[in-house]
Write a protein that holds these residues in place. Structure first.
Motif, PDB file in Angstrom:
ATOM      1  N   ALA A  42       0.234 -12.638  -5.053  1.00  0.00           N
ATOM      2  CA  ALA A  42      -0.337 -11.809  -3.981  1.00  0.00           C
ATOM      3  C   ALA A  42       0.384 -10.479  -3.848  1.00  0.00           C
ATOM      4  N   LEU A  43       1.703 -10.487  -3.976  1.00  0.00           N
ATOM      5  CA  LEU A  43       2.460  -9.241  -3.887  1.00  0.00           C
ATOM      6  C   LEU A  43       2.118  -8.319  -5.055  1.00  0.00           C
ATOM      7  N   LYS A  44       2.049  -8.853  -6.262  1.00  0.00           N
ATOM      8  CA  LYS A  44       1.683  -8.021  -7.418  1.00  0.00           C
ATOM      9  C   LYS A  44       0.278  -7.460  -7.239  1.00  0.00           C
ATOM     10  N   HIS A  45      -0.633  -8.287  -6.724  1.00  0.00           N
ATOM     11  CA  HIS A  45      -1.996  -7.807  -6.474  1.00  0.00           C
ATOM     12  C   HIS A  45      -1.971  -6.636  -5.493  1.00  0.00           C
ATOM     13  N   ARG A  46      -1.174  -6.745  -4.447  1.00  0.00           N
ATOM     14  CA  ARG A  46      -1.071  -5.691  -3.428  1.00  0.00           C
ATOM     15  C   ARG A  46      -0.523  -4.403  -4.044  1.00  0.00           C
ATOM     16  N   LEU A  47       0.486  -4.530  -4.914  1.00  0.00           N
ATOM     17  CA  LEU A  47       1.119  -3.354  -5.511  1.00  0.00           C
ATOM     18  C   LEU A  47       0.172  -2.564  -6.413  1.00  0.00           C
ATOM     19  N   VAL A  48      -0.795  -3.216  -7.015  1.00  0.00           N
ATOM     20  CA  VAL A  48      -1.709  -2.506  -7.918  1.00  0.00           C
ATOM     21  C   VAL A  48      -2.927  -1.931  -7.188  1.00  0.00           C
ATOM     22  N   GLN A  49      -3.069  -2.228  -5.899  1.00  0.00           N
ATOM     23  CA  GLN A  49      -4.201  -1.710  -5.137  1.00  0.00           C
ATOM     24  C   GLN A  49      -4.024  -0.224  -4.819  1.00  0.00           C
ATOM     25  N   LYS A  50      -5.117   0.408  -4.461  1.00  0.00           N
ATOM     26  CA  LYS A  50      -5.085   1.820  -4.066  1.00  0.00           C
ATOM     27  C   LYS A  50      -4.330   1.976  -2.752  1.00  0.00           C
ATOM     28  N   ARG A  51      -3.764   3.131  -2.559  1.00  0.00           N
ATOM     29  CA  ARG A  51      -2.961   3.401  -1.358  1.00  0.00           C
ATOM     30  C   ARG A  51      -3.785   3.306  -0.069  1.00  0.00           C
ATOM     31  N   ASP A  52      -5.087   3.611  -0.152  1.00  0.00           N
ATOM     32  CA  ASP A  52      -5.891   3.565   1.065  1.00  0.00           C
ATOM     33  C   ASP A  52      -6.095   2.141   1.594  1.00  0.00           C
ATOM     34  N   ILE A  53      -5.718   1.140   0.800  1.00  0.00           N
ATOM     35  CA  ILE A  53      -5.729  -0.240   1.298  1.00  0.00           C
ATOM     36  C   ILE A  53      -4.307  -0.830   1.210  1.00  0.00           C
ATOM     37  N   LEU A  54      -3.336   0.036   1.466  1.00  0.00           N
ATOM     38  CA  LEU A  54      -1.920  -0.322   1.549  1.00  0.00           C
ATOM     39  C   LEU A  54      -1.307  -0.760   0.233  1.00  0.00           C
ATOM     40  N   GLY A  55      -1.902  -0.349  -0.864  1.00  0.00           N
ATOM     41  CA  GLY A  55      -1.323  -0.635  -2.166  1.00  0.00           C
ATOM     42  C   GLY A  55      -0.366   0.469  -2.585  1.00  0.00           C
ATOM     43  N   SER A  56       0.141   0.349  -3.798  1.00  0.00           N
ATOM     44  CA  SER A  56       1.079   1.339  -4.329  1.00  0.00           C
ATOM     45  C   SER A  56       0.570   1.984  -5.614  1.00  0.00           C
ATOM     46  N   GLU A  57      -0.623   1.558  -6.061  1.00  0.00           N
ATOM     47  CA  GLU A  57      -1.255   2.094  -7.262  1.00  0.00           C
ATOM     48  C   GLU A  57      -0.394   1.901  -8.510  1.00  0.00           C
ATOM     49  N   TRP A  58       0.314   0.788  -8.574  1.00  0.00           N
ATOM     50  CA  TRP A  58       1.071   0.452  -9.769  1.00  0.00           C
ATOM     51  C   TRP A  58       0.123  -0.079 -10.836  1.00  0.00           C
TER      52      TRP A  58
END
Length: 158
Positions: A42-58
């Motif tokens: 779940a954390l890795k999934h979050r990190l690859v998300q776009k910034r507009d949905i609180l991701g980091s765009e990794w």
């Protein structure tokens, strides 16, 4: 979550609590297995998300690299817990994400360390001496990481 019972442990220094939960895994090989089994999907999934949905765009590769380095770093922190062992930016970022999953982070810390591993984000930013201490601690991290894992610790390079 299990109840926490604290027991004193001698010889821990540098801000490490002297009372340790009885939930702490005693043997380092078992600690390593526990850390390896932590599911950070779940954390890795979050990190690859776009910034507009609180991701980091990794990139997915960066998330996988950071997870491996973070797990190794957690093990080093336990193995050498009386030492200051700062990580690189990717580990810091991954650690922040882990901390935000408060229930899981608390449980993982309880098992790995026997106490809550606090994060102090100001190390190195409080003047010249502090920067010097951070540089020395970083060299120690690299030496410990290389001795344990046969490589140097680094942020992911795209």
């Amino acid at each position: 979550m299990t109840d926490i019972v604290l027991t004193p442990v001698a010889g821990l220094t540098r801000g490490t609590p002297t009372e340790i939960s009885t939930n702490r895994i005693a043997e380092l090989p078992a600690v390593r297995r526990y850390i390896e089994a932590i599911d950070f999907t779940a954390l890795k999934h979050r990190l690859v998300q776009k910034r507009d949905i609180l991701g980091s765009e990794w990139s997915p590769a960066r998330a996988v690299h950071a997870e491996r380095c973070y797990k190794n770093w957690l093990y080093l922190r336990r193995r050498h817990e009386s030492e200051m062992l700062p990580g690189p930016v990717d580990i810091e970022h991954f650690w922040h994400g882990h901390i935000l999953d408060t229930r899981a982070y608390f449980e993982h810390c309880d098992r790995i360390f026997g106490y809550y591993l606090h994060h102090f984000p100001y190390f190195g930013g409080r003047g010249r001496l502090d920067r010097s201490e951070l540089a020395a601690a970083w060299r120690r991290t690299q030496a410990r990481y290389h001795a344990e894992f046969g490589e140097h610790l680094h942020d992911f390079r795209e």
